[in-house]
Design a protein around this motif. Structure first.
Motif, PDB file in Angstrom:
ATOM      1  N   ALA A  60      -6.732   0.881   7.549  1.00 32.99           N
ATOM      2  CA  ALA A  60      -7.770   0.867   6.527  1.00 32.99           C
ATOM      3  C   ALA A  60      -8.913   2.010   7.366  1.00 32.99           C
ATOM      4  O   ALA A  60      -8.711   1.917   8.537  1.00 32.99           O
ATOM      5  CB  ALA A  60      -8.587  -0.322   6.490  1.00 32.99           C
ATOM      6  N   SER A  77       2.531   6.686   3.887  1.00 29.84           N
ATOM      7  CA  SER A  77       1.903   7.970   4.144  1.00 29.84           C
ATOM      8  C   SER A  77       2.635   8.437   5.467  1.00 29.84           C
ATOM      9  O   SER A  77       3.399   7.771   6.067  1.00 29.84           O
ATOM     10  CB  SER A  77       0.400   7.957   4.619  1.00 29.84           C
ATOM     11  OG  SER A  77       0.213   9.149   5.358  1.00 29.84           O
ATOM     12  N   SER A  93      -7.221   9.175   2.805  1.00 25.57           N
ATOM     13  CA  SER A  93      -7.233   8.143   1.811  1.00 25.57           C
ATOM     14  C   SER A  93      -8.492   7.251   1.967  1.00 25.57           C
ATOM     15  O   SER A  93      -8.687   6.918   2.924  1.00 25.57           O
ATOM     16  CB  SER A  93      -6.042   7.467   2.165  1.00 25.57           C
ATOM     17  OG  SER A  93      -5.696   6.290   1.151  1.00 25.57           O
ATOM     18  N   ASN A  94      -8.690   6.699   0.920  1.00 25.15           N
ATOM     19  CA  ASN A  94     -10.080   5.943   0.509  1.00 25.15           C
ATOM     20  C   ASN A  94      -9.319   4.444   0.430  1.00 25.15           C
ATOM     21  O   ASN A  94     -10.151   3.382   0.475  1.00 25.15           O
ATOM     22  CB  ASN A  94     -11.043   6.252  -0.596  1.00 25.15           C
ATOM     23  CG  ASN A  94     -11.564   7.458  -0.481  1.00 25.15           C
ATOM     24  OD1 ASN A  94     -11.892   8.010   0.750  1.00 25.15           O
ATOM     25  ND2 ASN A  94     -11.898   7.961  -1.555  1.00 25.15           N
ATOM     26  N   SER A  95      -8.253   4.023   0.605  1.00 23.46           N
ATOM     27  CA  SER A  95      -7.698   2.950   0.739  1.00 23.46           C
ATOM     28  C   SER A  95      -6.917   2.499   1.797  1.00 23.46           C
ATOM     29  O   SER A  95      -6.301   3.513   2.404  1.00 23.46           O
ATOM     30  CB  SER A  95      -6.975   2.659  -0.814  1.00 23.46           C
ATOM     31  OG  SER A  95      -5.870   3.612  -0.939  1.00 23.46           O
ATOM     32  N   PRO A  96      -6.355   1.322   1.891  1.00 23.90           N
ATOM     33  CA  PRO A  96      -5.323   1.050   3.125  1.00 23.90           C
ATOM     34  C   PRO A  96      -3.907   1.818   2.682  1.00 23.90           C
ATOM     35  O   PRO A  96      -3.508   1.901   1.609  1.00 23.90           O
ATOM     36  CB  PRO A  96      -5.120  -0.392   2.890  1.00 23.90           C
ATOM     37  CG  PRO A  96      -6.443  -1.000   2.213  1.00 23.90           C
ATOM     38  CD  PRO A  96      -6.843   0.222   1.306  1.00 23.90           C
ATOM     39  N   THR A  97      -3.319   2.206   3.584  1.00 21.33           N
ATOM     40  CA  THR A  97      -2.065   3.053   3.867  1.00 21.33           C
ATOM     41  C   THR A  97      -1.121   2.720   5.051  1.00 21.33           C
ATOM     42  O   THR A  97      -1.695   2.512   6.012  1.00 21.33           O
ATOM     43  CB  THR A  97      -2.548   4.709   3.983  1.00 21.33           C
ATOM     44  OG1 THR A  97      -3.591   4.919   3.064  1.00 21.33           O
ATOM     45  CG2 THR A  97      -1.300   5.516   3.663  1.00 21.33           C
ATOM     46  N   GLU A 124      -4.981  -3.528   9.338  1.00 20.53           N
ATOM     47  CA  GLU A 124      -4.903  -4.582   8.133  1.00 20.53           C
ATOM     48  C   GLU A 124      -3.663  -5.395   8.459  1.00 20.53           C
ATOM     49  O   GLU A 124      -3.633  -6.834   8.061  1.00 20.53           O
ATOM     50  CB  GLU A 124      -4.999  -4.267   7.049  1.00 20.53           C
ATOM     51  CG  GLU A 124      -6.504  -3.670   6.766  1.00 20.53           C
ATOM     52  CD  GLU A 124      -7.002  -3.521   5.356  1.00 20.53           C
ATOM     53  OE1 GLU A 124      -5.977  -3.487   4.204  1.00 20.53           O
ATOM     54  OE2 GLU A 124      -7.989  -3.241   5.070  1.00 20.53           O
ATOM     55  N   PRO A 133       0.918  -1.141  -0.158  1.00 26.25           N
ATOM     56  CA  PRO A 133       0.018   0.000  -0.094  1.00 26.25           C
ATOM     57  C   PRO A 133       0.896   1.352  -0.062  1.00 26.25           C
ATOM     58  O   PRO A 133       2.146   1.295   0.436  1.00 26.25           O
ATOM     59  CB  PRO A 133      -0.769  -0.098   1.319  1.00 26.25           C
ATOM     60  CG  PRO A 133      -0.742  -1.392   1.859  1.00 26.25           C
ATOM     61  CD  PRO A 133       0.363  -2.138   1.055  1.00 26.25           C
ATOM     62  N   SER A 184     -11.979   4.082   8.654  1.00 25.11           N
ATOM     63  CA  SER A 184     -13.346   3.827   9.236  1.00 25.11           C
ATOM     64  C   SER A 184     -14.222   5.023   8.736  1.00 25.11           C
ATOM     65  O   SER A 184     -14.010   6.025   8.232  1.00 25.11           O
ATOM     66  CB  SER A 184     -13.317   3.360  10.633  1.00 25.11           C
ATOM     67  OG  SER A 184     -12.883   4.430  11.346  1.00 25.11           O
TER      68      SER A 184
END
Length: 110
Positions: A94, A30, A39-43, A105, A27, A96
């Protein structure tokens, strides 16, 4: 010119191999929890654990980043034993529905 099935198979296998070699399954990293929240995705974020709270189905970690941003993150038991307070970790978070709360994750140690 006619292209046979062997040629098509070799071309497809080469394309898959090239995509595998040049893809990055990690991923995006960050620098801060604020960037991870937007972010809209796992970082992936490097954090320090400042508090550990055991729950029935996992652990809630209170983490801080290099900018002293603080958040809570739920870590399920399936990821193993929680890190100790003071431990520096790399967490894949991820987002929420709640601000400053994440789901872990994956967790590793630098």
């Amino acid at each position: 010119m006619r292209i046979g099935p062997k040629w098509l198979f070799a071309l497809a296998a080469s394309a898959v191999l090239l995509l595998t070699l040049f893809s990055d399954p990690v991923p995006p990293a960050s620098q801060s929890l604020a960037q991870a929240a937007s972010s809209n995705s796992p970082t992936a974020v490097v954090c320090q654990v400042v508090e550990v709270q055991e729950r029935t189905n996992g652990t809630t970690l209170t983490i801080i980043d290099a900018d002293q941003g603080q958040a809570k993150a739920f870590m399920p038991r399936s990821l193993g034993a929680p890190p100790a307070v003071g431990q520096v970790v790399i967490v894949i978070l991820a987002p929420s529905d709640r601000p400053s709360f994440f789901f872990v994750e994956d967790l590793s140690y630098p």
